[in-house]
Design a protein around this motif. Structure first.
Motif, mmCIF file in Angstrom:
data_model
loop_
_atom_site.group_PDB
_atom_site.id
_atom_site.type_symbol
_atom_site.label_atom_id
_atom_site.label_comp_id
_atom_site.label_asym_id
_atom_site.label_seq_id
_atom_site.Cartn_x
_atom_site.Cartn_y
_atom_site.Cartn_z
ATOM 1 N N PHE A 659 42.300 22.165 31.520
ATOM 2 C CA PHE A 659 42.598 20.613 32.054
ATOM 3 C C PHE A 659 43.979 20.518 32.398
ATOM 4 O O PHE A 659 44.565 20.393 33.400
ATOM 5 C CB PHE A 659 41.885 19.548 31.391
ATOM 6 N N ILE A 660 44.745 20.279 31.266
ATOM 7 C CA ILE A 660 46.178 19.697 31.360
ATOM 8 C C ILE A 660 46.945 20.978 31.070
ATOM 9 O O ILE A 660 48.377 21.054 31.204
ATOM 10 C CB ILE A 660 46.492 18.738 30.225
ATOM 11 N N PHE A 661 46.271 22.054 30.525
ATOM 12 C CA PHE A 661 47.057 23.341 30.316
ATOM 13 C C PHE A 661 46.613 24.722 30.997
ATOM 14 O O PHE A 661 45.409 24.867 30.751
ATOM 15 C CB PHE A 661 47.106 23.499 28.660
ATOM 16 N N LYS A 662 47.315 25.251 31.525
ATOM 17 C CA LYS A 662 46.926 26.477 32.244
ATOM 18 C C LYS A 662 47.863 27.471 31.952
ATOM 19 O O LYS A 662 48.904 27.554 31.502
ATOM 20 C CB LYS A 662 47.120 26.126 34.020
ATOM 21 N N ASP A 673 51.801 26.338 31.878
ATOM 22 C CA ASP A 673 52.185 25.331 32.651
ATOM 23 C C ASP A 673 51.463 23.974 31.890
ATOM 24 O O ASP A 673 50.265 24.091 31.785
ATOM 25 C CB ASP A 673 51.396 25.234 34.223
ATOM 26 N N LEU A 674 52.057 22.792 31.524
ATOM 27 C CA LEU A 674 51.565 21.776 30.947
ATOM 28 C C LEU A 674 51.897 20.580 31.906
ATOM 29 O O LEU A 674 52.852 20.256 32.305
ATOM 30 C CB LEU A 674 52.088 21.581 29.441
ATOM 31 N N ASN A 675 50.587 19.866 32.256
ATOM 32 C CA ASN A 675 50.683 18.665 33.090
ATOM 33 C C ASN A 675 50.060 17.362 32.543
ATOM 34 O O ASN A 675 48.588 17.642 32.318
ATOM 35 C CB ASN A 675 50.130 19.168 34.467
ATOM 36 N N ILE A 676 50.554 16.621 32.374
ATOM 37 C CA ILE A 676 50.187 15.299 31.731
ATOM 38 C C ILE A 676 50.369 14.176 32.644
ATOM 39 O O ILE A 676 51.514 13.839 33.087
ATOM 40 C CB ILE A 676 50.534 14.788 30.383
ATOM 41 N N TRP A 677 49.451 13.461 33.082
ATOM 42 C CA TRP A 677 49.497 12.272 34.214
ATOM 43 C C TRP A 677 48.742 10.902 33.499
ATOM 44 O O TRP A 677 47.697 11.058 33.112
ATOM 45 C CB TRP A 677 49.004 12.856 35.333
ATOM 46 N N PHE A 683 54.291 14.026 32.744
ATOM 47 C CA PHE A 683 55.182 14.872 32.025
ATOM 48 C C PHE A 683 54.690 16.400 32.607
ATOM 49 O O PHE A 683 53.508 16.661 32.586
ATOM 50 C CB PHE A 683 54.886 14.826 30.624
ATOM 51 N N ASP A 684 55.595 16.981 33.098
ATOM 52 C CA ASP A 684 55.230 18.601 33.775
ATOM 53 C C ASP A 684 56.126 19.529 33.015
ATOM 54 O O ASP A 684 57.320 19.391 33.346
ATOM 55 C CB ASP A 684 55.463 18.510 35.195
ATOM 56 N N HIS A 685 55.702 20.480 32.451
ATOM 57 C CA HIS A 685 56.377 21.596 31.703
ATOM 58 C C HIS A 685 56.064 22.915 32.123
ATOM 59 O O HIS A 685 54.813 23.030 31.869
ATOM 60 C CB HIS A 685 56.659 21.145 30.100
ATOM 61 N N SER A 686 56.732 23.824 32.602
ATOM 62 C CA SER A 686 56.349 25.269 32.735
ATOM 63 C C SER A 686 57.314 26.291 32.334
ATOM 64 O O SER A 686 58.455 26.167 32.381
ATOM 65 C CB SER A 686 56.229 25.317 34.300
ATOM 66 N N SER A 699 61.284 24.994 33.230
ATOM 67 C CA SER A 699 61.398 23.939 34.129
ATOM 68 C C SER A 699 60.566 22.568 33.441
ATOM 69 O O SER A 699 59.440 22.693 32.965
ATOM 70 C CB SER A 699 60.808 23.889 35.563
ATOM 71 N N CYS A 700 61.192 21.581 33.396
ATOM 72 C CA CYS A 700 60.574 20.072 32.887
ATOM 73 C C CYS A 700 60.917 19.026 33.747
ATOM 74 O O CYS A 700 62.080 18.783 33.924
ATOM 75 C CB CYS A 700 61.180 20.095 31.493
ATOM 76 N N ASP A 701 60.021 18.293 33.968
ATOM 77 C CA ASP A 701 60.149 16.954 34.800
ATOM 78 C C ASP A 701 59.308 15.656 34.072
ATOM 79 O O ASP A 701 57.939 16.050 33.840
ATOM 80 C CB ASP A 701 59.593 17.039 36.180
ATOM 81 N N ILE A 702 60.084 14.494 33.964
ATOM 82 C CA ILE A 702 59.303 13.200 33.489
ATOM 83 C C ILE A 702 59.587 12.375 34.379
ATOM 84 O O ILE A 702 60.530 11.995 34.903
ATOM 85 C CB ILE A 702 60.094 13.090 32.051
ATOM 86 N N SER A 703 58.472 11.624 34.695
ATOM 87 C CA SER A 703 58.811 10.501 35.597
ATOM 88 C C SER A 703 58.149 9.131 34.689
ATOM 89 O O SER A 703 57.279 9.124 34.113
ATOM 90 C CB SER A 703 57.866 10.553 36.832
ATOM 91 N N LEU A 704 58.694 7.798 35.258
ATOM 92 C CA LEU A 704 58.294 6.634 34.758
ATOM 93 C C LEU A 704 57.925 5.908 35.836
ATOM 94 O O LEU A 704 58.721 5.543 36.698
ATOM 95 C CB LEU A 704 59.164 6.066 33.736
ATOM 96 N N ASN A 705 56.676 5.143 35.791
ATOM 97 C CA ASN A 705 56.394 4.429 37.006
ATOM 98 C C ASN A 705 56.620 2.847 36.539
ATOM 99 O O ASN A 705 56.231 2.476 35.623
ATOM 100 C CB ASN A 705 54.827 4.469 37.339
ATOM 101 N N LEU A 706 57.303 1.960 37.458
ATOM 102 C CA LEU A 706 57.731 0.724 37.386
ATOM 103 C C LEU A 706 56.833 -0.153 38.275
ATOM 104 O O LEU A 706 56.910 0.048 39.326
ATOM 105 C CB LEU A 706 58.898 0.599 37.390
ATOM 106 N N ASP A 707 56.106 -1.127 37.768
ATOM 107 C CA ASP A 707 55.250 -2.064 38.729
ATOM 108 C C ASP A 707 55.826 -3.316 38.754
ATOM 109 O O ASP A 707 56.009 -4.149 37.767
ATOM 110 C CB ASP A 707 53.809 -1.990 38.350
ATOM 111 N N ALA A 708 56.311 -3.847 40.081
ATOM 112 C CA ALA A 708 56.891 -5.114 40.087
ATOM 113 C C ALA A 708 56.189 -5.962 41.110
ATOM 114 O O ALA A 708 56.644 -6.666 42.146
ATOM 115 C CB ALA A 708 58.367 -5.123 40.362
#
Length: 812
Positions: A659-662, A673-677, A683-686, A699-708
């Protein structure tokens, strides 16, 4: 024979005026013509009968029978006349008849006494005296005849009539008993006629559930001849009776009907690649016969409506339909069916008026019919079954059967017509029932075979269609993949040629099946239809002729025409159905010619040669590419999209998906590959480790959603680097990136702007406008799953309208 034929015959014979001077004696000719005077009276030609009787008496003035015929013919002429002047002279004419009969009695004297030759004139004179009201003188004539021959039936019948007129009913029973003990020659003949018919009619009560049993019954019916005066009076005048039978046979031989010959089609017992065109032509030719039969079948509608209209007039139905009397409406509707479409106005009293009068009429019809037909009526009619009752009541032949012969001056005419009507009804009924049985079986068998045929045909069509679709689908998939991989023109050309060749192979496989697998159904259906039609060919003309032998003796021209119309129309309708089934049976096959698939055999041969050359060239190129890919692979360049990788490496991979780990691994590399949403970010780490070169890519990518509210924001941070086989990281292989973006929109339209900074790519500002289904999908998730819908990840369909970038600084 019909009345017109008899009239024409005797008008030809009487070609002079009688002189009664005894100079034109011709006893032989007079004897031959004497019998025919009765025949003329049968058809109401009393004036002609009187003329013939005069001619006979002129030829044989000394013969008792000539004088007797003259007296009877003169009296009949007066009885049948509607002329006021003649009726006014009834007493004078009766006196002439009396003179002729007295003269006949005088001629019969032998040795001073009345001989047996005078029996006929005595009985005839007695009946004349009863008509004149001279009852006691009539009694003297009957008693004189009975003294000469106590069992003489005409005298016994005459005495019975006298007793009824004189009110001496106690004597009638004794006279009837004497009459039964002494049947006349004509009664013996009529009894024989009735028995011959009854022997056949009794057999109709046996089980006739099969066509063979019905055919046997029709064979028996066919042998029953029509009843004529020759059958009744044959023993009195055998020579003249034989001539009448010959004239009747000559007339009956003209009453023929022709069944359409469809041997042009039924000659074919099988269908193949050679004769199917001939079968198609034969089907078209036989199809034209149906058009002719439709015209004939309309005669039944006209005859049937005419019969119904006459019946309504007979029972006095006067209610109006669309302003016309009901009978006139029926006739007008047949002439112009479209005239009353959706525009029929019926008076309210029509239904009640019609049913009340039909019911009243039926009571009388059933009573008389039961007496006339005995067991044939037998309670077999249901007054509640209004349609069948109406049809039988409206049928003029049923009315003929309901007549009492003794109510008519010429009872033999009524008797003959009843006997013929009885057999006519039976023969028509037998033929109609047989045609219904045969055509119903034809339709049923054809439908059953057609169902099996359609099932087989659909199976072939389905399999062919499925394989054609799969072939087209595979070609399109391969073509699109080749185009995406920038394949050469030779590769695309080879795919196209292979598709054409494989398509033609399908034609060669399936097209012959359409004929081979449907041929058995053609054979079965064609044989069954041809055999059934031959049955109709055999029995329809025979039974039509058998029925017409009786129909010509029905004296009413209008009735004869109506029944002939009904007979011909119904036969035409049955044959139309039968031929339709035959055509359907002979169309129960399918053939698809290879030539009709549109493929050029010669061109395909050249394309096959071209494909061989192309595939050889493409194969060589593929080998070279795979060699290069293999060499690059050995040097540590793992291209997971190359054909070499797909053909030789991928099948040996081990893959794990949690599921979150391949996790994927083989002897050449390992990928994690680790993918958490979540709604708040991702959070995506491969990690990819190349076992050949010893390198590791992270490779590692982190995103933060802001709702206004109406505007959504996103902050991103990420890094990536590459380690060599010694674990060292070169600055050129290290990157850190960060960015901010904001997006908003209304409905399906959305816009995004943002800024991104990267150690390797520099800094840039970007923006884009697109159509998206985000808002719709989010609302659907919320409606269906509530708050849990926020956690569902979905692919959103988008259409990009604009995408632009502006570089602020280049890489340092």
């Amino acid at each position: 024979m019909g009345p017109d034929a008899v009239t024409d015959e005797f008008r030809r014979i009487i070609d002079r005026d009688p002189a009664f001077d005894g100079r034109a004696a011709d006893g032989k000719r007079a004897a031959r013509l004497s019998f025919d005077t009765a025949v003329l009276g049968t058809y109401g030609a009393a004036d002609l009968a009187a003329a013939v009787a005069c001619a006979v008496f002129d030829m044989a003035p000394k013969e008792v029978w000539a004088a007797q015929n003259l007296g009877c013919a003169v009296a009949m002429f007066c009885d049948n006349s509607k002329d006021a002047d003649i009726l006014a002279k009834r007493s004078e004419i009766y006196a002439d008849a009396e003179t002729a009969l007295l003269y006949a009695i005088q001629l019969s004297f032998e040795n001073g006494k009345i001989s047996k030759k005078g029996l006929g004139p005595l009985a005839a004179l007695g009946n004349l005296y009863l008509d004149m009201g001279r009852n006691e003188e009539a009694r003297d004539m009957f008693e004189t005849a009975m003294r000469i021959d106590p069992g003489y039936r005409p005298a016994l019948n005459g005495m019975t009539a006298y007793c009824r007129a004189a009110g001496k009913h106690q004597m009638i029973a004794g006279l009837s008993a004497m009459a039964k003990r002494n049947p006349t020659t004509t009664e013996k003949a009529t009894g024989k006629i009735a028995k011959n018919a009854e022997d056949v009619l009794v057999s109709r009560d046996r089980d006739r559930g099969t066509e063979e049993e019905n055919e046997k019954y029709m064979d028996e019916l066919d042998r029953v001849e029509a009843v004529t005066y020759a059958d009744i009076f044959g023993e009195l005048d055998p020579q003249n009776a034989e001539k009448m039978r010959e004239r009747t046979k000559a007339l009956n031989d003209k009453m023929r009907i022709t069944v359409p010959d469809i041997s042009i089609l039924t000659q074919y017992t099988d269908v193949n690649e050679e004769n199917y065109k001939h079968i198609e032509s034969a089907v078209a030719a036989v199809g034209t016969e149906i058009e002719h039969l439709i015209k004939y079948s309309k005669r039944y509608a006209m005859g049937s409506i005419g019969t119904q209209a006459d019946f309504f007039e007979k029972i006095g139905v006067t209610a109006k339909v669309s302003g016309l009397s009901f009978p006139d409406f029926l006739r007008d509707a047949v002439r112009d069916p479209n005239k009353y479409e959706n525009n029929v106005r019926v008076s309210q009293d029509l239904a009640g008026d019609m049913m009340n009068k039909i019911s009243a009429h039926m009571s009388g019809v059933m009573s008389n019919l039961g007496k006339a037909m005995g067991g044939m009526a037998g309670g077999g009619f249901d007054l509640d079954a209004s349609f069948s009752v109406f049809k039988d009541a409206a049928d003029p032949l049923v009315a003929v059967l309901g007549l009492n012969p003794f109510d008519y001056a010429n009872m033999w005419d009524v008797f003959i017509q009843q006997q013929n009507a009885r057999m006519l009804i039976e023969k028509i009924g037998a033929l109609f029932g047989y045609m219904t049985m045969v055509t119903s079986r034809m339709v049923s068998e054809s439908a059953e075979i057609s169902q099996l045929f359609n099932k087989t045909y659909l199976e072939i069509e389905t399999n062919y269609g499925r394989e054609s679709f799969e072939l087209s689908k595979e070609y399109q998939r391969n073509y699109d993949a080749a185009k995406a991989a920038n394949a050469s023109e030779e590769r695309l050309r080879a795919l196209s040629i292979r598709f054409q060749l494989d398509s033609h192979k399908l034609h060669l496989t399936y097209y012959p099946q359409y004929l081979i697998r449907t041929r058995p159904y053609f054979r079965q259906a064609a044989q069954a239809a041809a055999v059934a039609y031959k049955k109709l060919e055999r029995y329809v003309p025979r039974m039509y002729h058998a029925a017409m032998k009786h129909l010509v003796y029905i004296s009413d021209d209008k009735v004869r025409q109506q029944k002939d119309d009904e007979l011909v129309g119904t036969i035409a309708g049955a044959l139309k159905t039968a031929i339709g089934v035959v055509i359907m049976a002979y169309s129960m096959w399918r053939i698809k010619e290879i030539q009709l698939c549109g493929c050029d055999e010669e061109e395909l041969k050249s394309k096959e040669a071209e494909l061989t050359a192309l595939e050889k060239k493409i194969g060589n190129e593929k080998i070279e590419k795979q060699k290069a890919a293999m060499n690059a692979f050995k040097n540590g360049e793992i291209d997971q999209n190359s054909s070499f990788y797909k053909d030789y490496i991928k099948k040996y991979e081990y893959e794990l998906d949690l599921f979150i780990f391949k996790y994927r691994t083989n002897e050449h590399f390992t990928a994690k590959d680790l993918n958490i949403w979540s709604p708040f970010g991702s959070f995506d780490h491969s990690v990819f480790r190349n076992h050949i070169s010893g390198q590791k890519n992270v490779s590692c990518d982190i995103s933060l959603n802001l709702d206004a509210g109406a505007v959504a924001g996103e902050a991103k941070f990420g890094y990536s680097y590459t380690e060599d086989k010694n674990g060292r990281i070169h600055p050129a292989n290290f990157d850190v990136r960060a960015g901010l973006s904001a997006s908003g929109g209304k409905g399906p339209l959305s816009a995004t702007v943002g800024v991104e900074a990267s150690l390797q790519r520099g800094t840039q500002v970007y923006g884009k406008v697109e159509l998206t289904g985000n808002s719709y999908i989010d609302s659907m998730k919320e409606m269906s799953f509530g708050d849990a819908g926020k956690w569902m990840r979905t692919e959103t369909p988008t259409k990009q309208l604009w995408d632009g970038k502006f570089v602020i600084s280049e890489k340092n």
